[in-house]
Design a protein around this motif. Structure first.
Motif, PDB file in Angstrom:
ATOM      1  N   PHE A 186       1.862   3.526   8.014  1.00  0.00           N
ATOM      2  CA  PHE A 186       1.553   2.598   6.935  1.00  0.00           C
ATOM      3  C   PHE A 186       0.193   1.917   7.119  1.00  0.00           C
ATOM      4  O   PHE A 186      -0.322   1.310   6.179  1.00  0.00           O
ATOM      5  CB  PHE A 186       2.643   1.524   6.835  1.00  0.00           C
ATOM      6  CG  PHE A 186       3.972   2.045   6.383  1.00  0.00           C
ATOM      7  CD1 PHE A 186       4.257   2.169   5.031  1.00  0.00           C
ATOM      8  CD2 PHE A 186       4.936   2.436   7.300  1.00  0.00           C
ATOM      9  CE1 PHE A 186       5.490   2.656   4.601  1.00  0.00           C
ATOM     10  CE2 PHE A 186       6.163   2.924   6.890  1.00  0.00           C
ATOM     11  CZ  PHE A 186       6.436   3.035   5.535  1.00  0.00           C
ATOM     12  N   TYR A 187      -0.388   2.013   8.293  1.00  0.00           N
ATOM     13  CA  TYR A 187      -1.615   1.258   8.579  1.00  0.00           C
ATOM     14  C   TYR A 187      -2.767   2.118   9.110  1.00  0.00           C
ATOM     15  O   TYR A 187      -3.923   1.702   9.014  1.00  0.00           O
ATOM     16  CB  TYR A 187      -1.316   0.152   9.606  1.00  0.00           C
ATOM     17  CG  TYR A 187      -0.293  -0.844   9.132  1.00  0.00           C
ATOM     18  CD1 TYR A 187      -0.641  -1.880   8.263  1.00  0.00           C
ATOM     19  CD2 TYR A 187       1.045  -0.739   9.518  1.00  0.00           C
ATOM     20  CE1 TYR A 187       0.303  -2.788   7.810  1.00  0.00           C
ATOM     21  CE2 TYR A 187       1.992  -1.641   9.078  1.00  0.00           C
ATOM     22  CZ  TYR A 187       1.614  -2.665   8.218  1.00  0.00           C
ATOM     23  OH  TYR A 187       2.559  -3.561   7.771  1.00  0.00           O
TER      24      TYR A 187
ATOM     25  N   GLN B 203       4.829   8.432  -2.497  1.00  0.00           N
ATOM     26  CA  GLN B 203       4.622   6.985  -2.389  1.00  0.00           C
ATOM     27  C   GLN B 203       5.795   6.339  -1.663  1.00  0.00           C
ATOM     28  O   GLN B 203       6.937   6.469  -2.072  1.00  0.00           O
ATOM     29  CB  GLN B 203       4.477   6.361  -3.784  1.00  0.00           C
ATOM     30  CG  GLN B 203       3.217   6.753  -4.526  1.00  0.00           C
ATOM     31  CD  GLN B 203       1.978   6.075  -3.957  1.00  0.00           C
ATOM     32  OE1 GLN B 203       2.062   5.006  -3.353  1.00  0.00           O
ATOM     33  NE2 GLN B 203       0.824   6.704  -4.158  1.00  0.00           N
TER      34      GLN B 203
ATOM     35  N   GLU C 141       1.385  11.861   7.527  1.00  0.00           N
ATOM     36  CA  GLU C 141       2.381  10.782   7.560  1.00  0.00           C
ATOM     37  C   GLU C 141       3.798  11.345   7.660  1.00  0.00           C
ATOM     38  O   GLU C 141       4.645  10.822   8.402  1.00  0.00           O
ATOM     39  CB  GLU C 141       2.261   9.913   6.309  1.00  0.00           C
ATOM     40  CG  GLU C 141       1.035   9.016   6.262  1.00  0.00           C
ATOM     41  CD  GLU C 141      -0.222   9.748   5.818  1.00  0.00           C
ATOM     42  OE1 GLU C 141      -1.305   9.151   5.809  1.00  0.00           O
ATOM     43  OE2 GLU C 141      -0.113  10.953   5.470  1.00  0.00           O
TER      44      GLU C 141
ATOM     45  N   VAL D  82       2.381   3.098  -0.315  1.00  0.00           N
ATOM     46  CA  VAL D  82       1.470   3.778   0.611  1.00  0.00           C
ATOM     47  C   VAL D  82       1.600   5.276   0.386  1.00  0.00           C
ATOM     48  O   VAL D  82       2.709   5.817   0.445  1.00  0.00           O
ATOM     49  CB  VAL D  82       1.800   3.435   2.076  1.00  0.00           C
ATOM     50  CG1 VAL D  82       0.910   4.231   3.021  1.00  0.00           C
ATOM     51  CG2 VAL D  82       1.632   1.944   2.313  1.00  0.00           C
TER      52      VAL D  82
END
Length: 367
Positions: free
Chosen positions: A33-34, A175, A185, A179
């Motif tokens: 997420f970051y 999504q 991911e 995000v």
């Protein structure tokens, strides 16, 4: 008695180490997420390296069998997945199987390749086994470069994205909490699960009867045989298990790279895996993970920050290439560990309680 058990459970939960692992788990889950794609891919490479290092650590660190052919089994896993999952649209051989089934069969294929070699592994030891497994690298490189219909030759072949019961680990955007989740991911969580499963299985092996037999073979081979341990059978079985770990690492590497290249699966890769387990700590599950992360992340970090580092620059610009600098550094780390820290980097974390702990070969506390 009944009141003592809840108190003991509460004491275990109150340990700082337990909270530390919980915090680390939450941080790893939150990373996608970051972090941007570079850091996620670097982390995935580190996970794949750690999985492969777990396998060779079981073989070399815990059983005392030197293997120089680990890269061969990574190649079997990577190319096996491509062959099983490919649909032949690129002109290369492919069975078009579902991605999850192709991954399972690729790991099984790596284990079968290890099984073919296991009679030799069961009877040879030390440098003799190392030289014998080195032949696998040359055989593998010849096949990868010349079996064009299967491997794509020098240019390699594209890796089909993994699909797991309808969920595709590709770049189709998803999504999650606003995000966008791409392939990196999605694969991040798959890599975490695979690494966790690999760690737990390796710990279970080393903490059980099989682990004690493996350590006995490593430390006192003749005495282990006298005590009734089937030395050749254990050596062969551990070689197969190590090959399957390598095959799983190869599948994950292929999914992250999205293209397999024969040159990558050479002798340097096998040497890197040996460096991983020496730097991290021979015979230790935690050491294999630490060493895998260290050796795999180092060249990527040097490449990203080469402009800010002295003597390190992009290839062809007059300085030391990041890949070469990384090999110099972890080569120096191997020498430093052998001379000053025989237990590997994982022993640094155990130093504060080292005065009361038993010796590493008998305690198994980091396994």
């Amino acid at each position: 008695m009944s009141d003592a058990l809840p108190r003991r459970g509460a004491a275990v939960l109150a340990r700082p180490r337990t909270y530390g692992w919980a915090v680390l788990g939450l941080v790893l889950v939150a990373f996608p997420f970051y972090l941007d794609r570079f850091w996620l891919q670097a982390g995935l490479f580190a996970m794949a390296a750690a999985i492969g290092a777990l396998g060779i650590n079981l073989l070399t660190g815990s059983t005392g069998q030197l293997s120089m052919g680990h890269a061969f089994f990574l190649a079997v896993g990577a190319y096996g997945y491509c062959a099983f999952a490919g649909d032949g649209a690129d002109g290369l051989a492919g069975l078009g199987l579902p991605g999850w089934l192709a991954a399972v069969l690729a790991v099984a294929l790596a284990g079968a390749a290890g099984g073919v070699f296991s009679p030799i592994a069961g009877r040879l030891r030390g440098a003799y086994l190392g030289i014998a497994t080195l032949a696998l690298i040359f055989i593998g490189q010849h096949v990868l470069f010349n079996a064009h219909d299967l491997t794509g030759g020098f240019n390699g072949r594209a890796v089909p994205p993994l699909d797991l019961f309808g969920f595709a680990f590709d770049d189709s955007e998803l999504q999650v909490a606003q995000v966008p989740f791409g392939s990196a991911e999605k694969l991040w969580y798959l890599g975490l699960l695979l690494l966790l499963a690999g760690v737990l299985f390796a710990r279970g092996v080393l903490r059980g009867r099989s682990g004690r037999a493996m350590n006995a073979i490593r430390d006192h081979r003749i005495a282990a045989g006298v005590m009734g341990v089937p030395v050749a059978r254990y050596r062969a079985a551990v070689f197969v298990l190590s090959s399957m770990y390598a095959g799983l690492a190869g599948v994950l590497l292929a999914l992250v790279f999205q293209r397999t290249v024969p040159e990558y699966f050479g002798m340097l890769l096998s040497l890197e895996y040996l460096a991983m387990i020496v730097i991290g700590g021979l015979g230790s599950v935690a050491g294999a993970v630490v060493g895998g992360v260290f050796v795999s992340l180092l060249p990527q970090l040097l490449n990203r920050y080469s402009e800010a580092l002295p003597l390190v620059s992009a290839p062809g610009t007059g300085g030391i290439a990041p890949g070469e600098a990384a090999r110099y550094l972890y080569g120096a780390a191997v020498v430093a560990v052998v001379l000053f820290l025989p237990g590997g980097l994982v022993r640094l974390a155990a130093r504060p309680r080292g005065r009361t702990a038993r010796p590493s070969h008998s305690s198994g506390e980091d396994r």
